[in-house]
Each structure stands twice: as structure tokens, then as C-alpha cells.
Design an enzyme around this catalytic site. Structure first.
Site, PDB file in Angstrom:
ATOM      1  N   LYS A 137       0.815  -1.223   0.000  1.00  0.00           N
ATOM      2  CA  LYS A 137       0.000   0.000   0.000  1.00  0.00           C
ATOM      3  C   LYS A 137       0.848   1.272   0.000  1.00  0.00           C
ATOM      4  CE  LYS A 137      -4.280  -2.084   1.293  1.00  0.00           C
ATOM      5  NZ  LYS A 137      -5.190  -2.491   2.356  1.00  0.00           N
TER       6      LYS A 137
ATOM      7  N   ARG B  13      -2.790 -10.526   4.848  1.00  0.00           N
ATOM      8  CA  ARG B  13      -3.291 -10.566   3.467  1.00  0.00           C
ATOM      9  C   ARG B  13      -2.208  -9.969   2.583  1.00  0.00           C
ATOM     10  NH1 ARG B  13      -5.740  -7.147  -0.033  1.00  0.00           N
ATOM     11  NH2 ARG B  13      -7.386  -7.993  -1.351  1.00  0.00           N
TER      12      ARG B  13
HETATM   13  N1  HH2 Z   1      -7.185  -4.231   1.179  1.00  0.00           N
HETATM   14  C1  HH2 Z   1      -7.619  -4.247  -0.095  1.00  0.00           C
HETATM   15  C2  HH2 Z   1      -8.692  -5.059  -0.469  1.00  0.00           C
HETATM   16  N2  HH2 Z   1      -9.282  -5.863   0.446  1.00  0.00           N
HETATM   17  N3  HH2 Z   1      -9.450  -6.693   2.637  1.00  0.00           N
HETATM   18  C3  HH2 Z   1      -9.033  -6.693   3.911  1.00  0.00           C
HETATM   19  N4  HH2 Z   1      -9.621  -7.493   4.812  1.00  0.00           N
HETATM   20  N5  HH2 Z   1      -8.001  -5.891   4.330  1.00  0.00           N
HETATM   21  C4  HH2 Z   1      -7.372  -5.043   3.475  1.00  0.00           C
HETATM   22  O1  HH2 Z   1      -6.466  -4.298   3.915  1.00  0.00           O
HETATM   23  C5  HH2 Z   1      -7.781  -5.018   2.104  1.00  0.00           C
HETATM   24  C6  HH2 Z   1      -8.849  -5.876   1.713  1.00  0.00           C
HETATM   25  C7  HH2 Z   1      -6.958  -3.384  -1.112  1.00  0.00           C
HETATM   26  O2  HH2 Z   1      -5.865  -4.011  -1.689  1.00  0.00           O
HETATM   27  P1  HH2 Z   1      -5.872  -4.815  -3.085  1.00  0.00           P
HETATM   28  O3  HH2 Z   1      -6.919  -5.875  -3.087  1.00  0.00           O
HETATM   29  O4  HH2 Z   1      -4.514  -5.284  -3.347  1.00  0.00           O
HETATM   30  O5  HH2 Z   1      -6.195  -3.718  -4.187  1.00  0.00           O
HETATM   31  P2  HH2 Z   1      -7.524  -3.326  -4.963  1.00  0.00           P
HETATM   32  O6  HH2 Z   1      -8.528  -2.908  -3.946  1.00  0.00           O
HETATM   33  O7  HH2 Z   1      -7.087  -2.209  -5.856  1.00  0.00           O
HETATM   34  O8  HH2 Z   1      -7.995  -4.525  -5.729  1.00  0.00           O
END
Ligand code: HH2
Length: 288
Positions: free
Chosen positions: A224, A259
Site C-alpha cells: 500500500k 493478506r
Molecule cells: N485491502 C484491499 C482489499 N481488500 N481486505 C481486507 N480485509 N483488508 C485489506 O487491507 C484489504 C482488503 C486493497 O488491496 P488490493 O486488493 O490489493 O487492491 P484493490 O482494492 O485495488 O484490488
């Protein structure tokens, strides 16, 4: 209060004592670090299997980006992206959580075998609560201030840790009141969701206060922007060492689920952290 060391009732139960890695698998065109990577479901399933070979115990499949500024898609479109991948992984024996806040998507994912629902809106929709209460699946309850489209527009808190803690406790209690097994609940402070860099760092530094609520805590720092800013790394894929550092520090402060996009880096960090925090664990590993 010490946090539970298992998650989800038998027979799907996970032992969290030495930490658990949840691999991120985004089947979206626009996720901030792994968007648009897969030409088809088969490729995504292969990546999910690889994440498990590398040490992930669960794969978190997402069909809609929640990055700051992202816009929502329909439930049908999300299902089209997510369900074939969930089904493929489940059929290969991989435990899967589905990153969705939409009850229609969550219900259909559970039908094809998802083990847990990861709701970035913290189960604020009663239909989502009803759904997880009626099935014995895990519930990952995340804190977000605002919504992805606008959440990074000057978020303010009086005390970020207190506000996030009281939200998470309230949501966990609401799930329990609806009949969700307390053992199925995981809470997540929502790193980067309606938080400034300073809020994110404070949440990490005081993570023990969130762990003291008594539910297993998930940390989602992976790649992030706060990590990029502090480490001076523009490209999200260059933030895996920074991510692994937060895995180790997060474990030391009591978090047990991580995660992550890059499993090997956090796998090593977690192993070292667990061996330091719990020397008996290291003795057991040596005897294996
Ligand atoms: N962060 C993201 C998405 N889902 N779920 C949980 N429980 N905790 C988190 O910190 C979290 C999450 C965002 O990251 P990412 O899926 O890599 O990116 P994007 O939302 O652009 O798909």
C-alpha cells in the site's frame, strides 16, 4: 483479553498460533498492484495454486478494486469475474475467501464453496450479516471510513485507534447477535481505507490495542501507498520487503492473519517473528 488462536469452526478450522498468510488474487482489470494480470480464469487459478505452494493457507479472491478513487461494478459482472476462479480453487482443495461487500456475490461464492467472506464495509449491510449467520463460513470484518471513491479526501479522527476499535467491536457484536459463531470472526483495521499515512502508522504501532479486543486480527498492508511513501518506493511491486516488515511487526503486536500479494517474503518474516515471539514453536519446527 487474548485473541483466539483458531479461526472458523471444525472441519474448516485454521490454527493461527504461528500466523496465517492469505494470498491476494485480484481478478480485476484495475487493482492497484495486480490488476489486469490474468487473461482468463485458468491463469488466475494457477496463480492461486502457486500462492498456496509458496505458503498461503487461503486465497482471497477479489473482483472489484477498492483502491482510492475506484468505482463500483454490478454484482453480475463481479460474479462473472470471481465465481469461476473460486470454484476452480475450491475444487483443487484451496481454502478461499471472497473479497466482496455485495450479498448477491457473497451468496453465490458460498454456494460454490467459499470458506469466508471478506467485507471491506465491515458487514454494515444487514443482508451480509444474515448470509454469514445462516452458513458456517468465516467473516472478515474490515474498517473503512467513507467509501473508496472519496475515502482519501482528508480523513479525520479524534483517536484513530479508538474509533477503529469501537467500530470493529460493534460490528463483531452485531454479527454475534445475529447468530454468527464468534470463532468465525476476524477483524481488520483496514490499512489505507480512509486513513492518512500518520493514521496508518499509528494503527500499526498500536495494533496490540485492536488485538486486545479478543478477535483474531488480519493485517492488509500489502504494497500500500503508505509503505511506498515511507520506504521511497513508487512501484507497488517493489514494496514486498516493506510489506514483510509489517508482517513481522504486526505478528509481534498480536496480528495473526496477513493478506499479502507476495507470499514468500511474508512467509519468511512470519516464520522469524513466530520463532522469536514463541521459542517453543521453534523447538517444535526443529523436531519436525
Ligand atoms: N485491502 C484491499 C482489499 N481488500 N481486505 C481486507 N480485509 N483488508 C485489506 O487491507 C484489504 C482488503 C486493497 O488491496 P488490493 O486488493 O490489493 O487492491 P484493490 O482494492 O485495488 O484490488
Amino acid at each position: 483479553m487474548t485473541a483466539a488462536t483458531t479461526w472458523i469452526a471444525e472441519p474448516r478450522s485454521f490454527d493461527l498460533a504461528a500466523g496465517m498468510l492469505v494470498g491476494v488474487l485480484n481478478v480485476t482489470p484495475d487493482s492497484f498492484s495486480d490488476g489486469g494480470l490474468y487473461a482468463d480464469s485458468h491463469e488466475a487459478i494457477m496463480t492461486g495454486l502457486e500462492l498456496c505452494e509458496q505458503g498461503a493457507e487461503m486465497v482471497d479472491v477479489g473482483g472489484e478494486s477498492t483502491r482510492p478513487g475506484a468505482s463500483a461494478i454490478s454484482a453480475d459482472e463481479e460474479c462473472e469475474r470471481v465465481l469461476p476462479v473460486v470454484a476452480g480453487l475450491v475444487n483443487s482443495g484451496v481454502p478461499v475467501s471472497v473479497d466482496t461487500y455485495k450479498p448477491e456475490v457473497a451468496a453465490r461464492a458460498i454456494e460454490v464453496g467459499a470458506d469466508a467472506i471478506n467485507d471491506v464495509t465491515g458487514f454494515t449491510n444487514p443482508a451480509m450479516i444474515e448470509l454469514v449467520a445462516s452458513r458456517s463460513v468465516g467473516a472478515i470484518v474490515m474498517h473503512m471510513k467513507g467509501e473508496p471513491r472519496t475515502m482519501q479526501a482528508n480523513p479525520t479522527y479524534r483517536d484513530v485507534v479508538q474509533e477503529v476499535s469501537s467500530f470493529l467491536l460493534g460490528r463483531a457484536r452485531a454479527l454475534e447477535a445475529a447468530g454468527v459463531d464468534p470463532q468465525s470472526i476476524v477483524i481488520d483495521p483496514g490499512f489505507g481505507f480512509g486513513k492518512t499515512l500518520e493514521h496508518n502508522l499509528e494503527l500499526l504501532n498500536r495494533l496490540d490495542e485492536i488485538c486486545a479486543l479478543g478477535y483474531p486480527v488480519m493485517l492488509g498492508t500489502s504494497r500500500k501507498s503508505t509503505l511506498g511513501e515511507v520506504a521511497g518506493r513508487q512501484d507497488p511491486t517493489s514494496r514486498d520487503i516493506a510489506t514483510a516488515t509489517t508482517t513481522a511487526l504486526g505478528f509481534e503486536r498480536g496480528a495473526r492473519l496477513f493478506r499479502v500479494h507476495n507470499v514468500p517474503a511474508s512467509r519468511d518474516a512470519l516464520r522469524i517473528a513466530a520463532a522469536i515471539v514463541d521459542p517453543q514453536r521453534w523447538d517444535e519446527w526443529q523436531q519436525d
